[in-house]
Design a protein around this motif. Structure first.
Motif, short mmCIF file in Angstrom:
data_model
loop_
_atom_site.label_atom_id
_atom_site.label_comp_id
_atom_site.label_asym_id
_atom_site.label_seq_id
_atom_site.Cartn_x
_atom_site.Cartn_y
_atom_site.Cartn_z
N ILE A 42 -47.80 -98.18 79.71
CA ILE A 42 -48.58 -97.90 78.51
C ILE A 42 -47.86 -98.56 77.34
N ARG A 43 -48.55 -99.45 76.65
CA ARG A 43 -47.97 -100.20 75.54
C ARG A 43 -48.76 -99.93 74.26
N GLY A 44 -48.09 -100.02 73.14
CA GLY A 44 -48.76 -99.89 71.86
C GLY A 44 -47.78 -99.56 70.75
N GLN A 45 -48.31 -99.36 69.54
CA GLN A 45 -47.49 -99.00 68.39
C GLN A 45 -48.02 -97.70 67.80
N ALA A 46 -47.11 -96.76 67.63
CA ALA A 46 -47.46 -95.45 67.07
C ALA A 46 -46.92 -95.35 65.64
N PRO A 47 -47.65 -94.69 64.76
CA PRO A 47 -47.18 -94.54 63.39
C PRO A 47 -46.06 -93.50 63.25
N SER A 48 -45.89 -92.64 64.27
CA SER A 48 -44.88 -91.59 64.19
C SER A 48 -44.45 -91.19 65.61
N HIS A 49 -43.31 -90.50 65.68
CA HIS A 49 -42.84 -89.99 66.97
C HIS A 49 -43.82 -88.95 67.51
N HIS A 50 -44.44 -88.21 66.63
CA HIS A 50 -45.43 -87.21 67.05
C HIS A 50 -46.60 -87.88 67.76
N ALA A 51 -47.11 -88.98 67.22
CA ALA A 51 -48.22 -89.70 67.85
C ALA A 51 -47.80 -90.24 69.21
N LYS A 52 -46.57 -90.74 69.31
CA LYS A 52 -46.07 -91.23 70.60
C LYS A 52 -46.00 -90.09 71.60
N GLN A 53 -45.52 -88.93 71.17
CA GLN A 53 -45.43 -87.76 72.04
C GLN A 53 -46.83 -87.34 72.51
N LEU A 54 -47.80 -87.37 71.62
CA LEU A 54 -49.17 -87.03 72.00
C LEU A 54 -49.71 -88.02 73.04
N ALA A 55 -49.38 -89.30 72.88
CA ALA A 55 -49.81 -90.32 73.84
C ALA A 55 -49.22 -90.05 75.22
N LEU A 56 -47.93 -89.76 75.26
CA LEU A 56 -47.27 -89.48 76.54
C LEU A 56 -47.84 -88.22 77.18
N HIS A 57 -48.08 -87.21 76.38
CA HIS A 57 -48.65 -85.96 76.90
C HIS A 57 -50.05 -86.21 77.47
N GLY A 58 -50.86 -86.99 76.77
CA GLY A 58 -52.19 -87.31 77.26
C GLY A 58 -52.14 -88.05 78.59
N ALA A 59 -51.22 -89.00 78.72
CA ALA A 59 -51.09 -89.74 79.97
C ALA A 59 -50.63 -88.82 81.11
N LEU A 60 -49.69 -87.94 80.81
CA LEU A 60 -49.18 -87.03 81.84
C LEU A 60 -50.23 -86.04 82.33
N GLU A 61 -51.25 -85.78 81.53
CA GLU A 61 -52.33 -84.90 81.98
C GLU A 61 -53.05 -85.50 83.19
N LEU A 62 -53.08 -86.82 83.27
CA LEU A 62 -53.76 -87.50 84.38
C LEU A 62 -52.79 -88.00 85.45
N LEU A 63 -51.53 -88.15 85.10
CA LEU A 63 -50.58 -88.79 86.01
C LEU A 63 -49.53 -87.83 86.53
N SER A 64 -49.82 -86.55 86.59
CA SER A 64 -48.81 -85.60 87.06
C SER A 64 -48.34 -86.01 88.45
N GLY A 65 -47.03 -86.12 88.58
CA GLY A 65 -46.44 -86.50 89.85
C GLY A 65 -46.29 -88.00 90.02
N ASP A 66 -47.00 -88.79 89.26
CA ASP A 66 -46.88 -90.24 89.34
C ASP A 66 -45.85 -90.71 88.32
N ARG A 67 -45.39 -91.94 88.51
CA ARG A 67 -44.42 -92.50 87.57
C ARG A 67 -45.09 -93.56 86.72
N PHE A 68 -44.70 -93.61 85.48
CA PHE A 68 -45.20 -94.64 84.59
C PHE A 68 -44.14 -95.00 83.56
#
Length: 86
Positions: A42-68
């Motif tokens: 997953i690549r991109g630019q976030a305006p804040s650490h909070h936005a980055k954390q939200l992005a990672l959390h969103g991805a983990l909702e679908l990728l539980s157990g997988d690595r990314f």
């Protein structure tokens, strides 16, 4: 970009990209989700650490157990790869 295939089903990459956009309310610029050597990156630019954390959390909702890998920069910093294993 095609969001669905002829059978109407989104690929995992498309689902992750959609979830990240939804969870961050579109705050990740230049968002790109791709598969590299069997891993999702997953690549991109976030305006804040909070936005980055939200992005990672969103991805983990679908990728539980997988690595990314996440290459999401915050502000104007240089990209740094971050490996997340669950």
């Amino acid at each position: 970009m095609r969001l669905t295939h002829s059978d109407g089903v989104m690929t995992l990459l498309e689902q992750v990209e959609t979830r990240v956009r939804q969870s961050t309310h579109g705050r990740i610029r230049n968002l790109l989700v791709e598969e590299v050597q069997g891993r999702l990156v997953i690549r991109g630019q976030a305006p804040s650490h909070h936005a980055k954390q939200l992005a990672l959390h969103g991805a983990l909702e679908l990728l539980s157990g997988d690595r990314f890998s996440s290459v999401i920069t915050v502000g104007r910093s240089t990209p740094v790869a971050e490996e997340v294993a669950v």
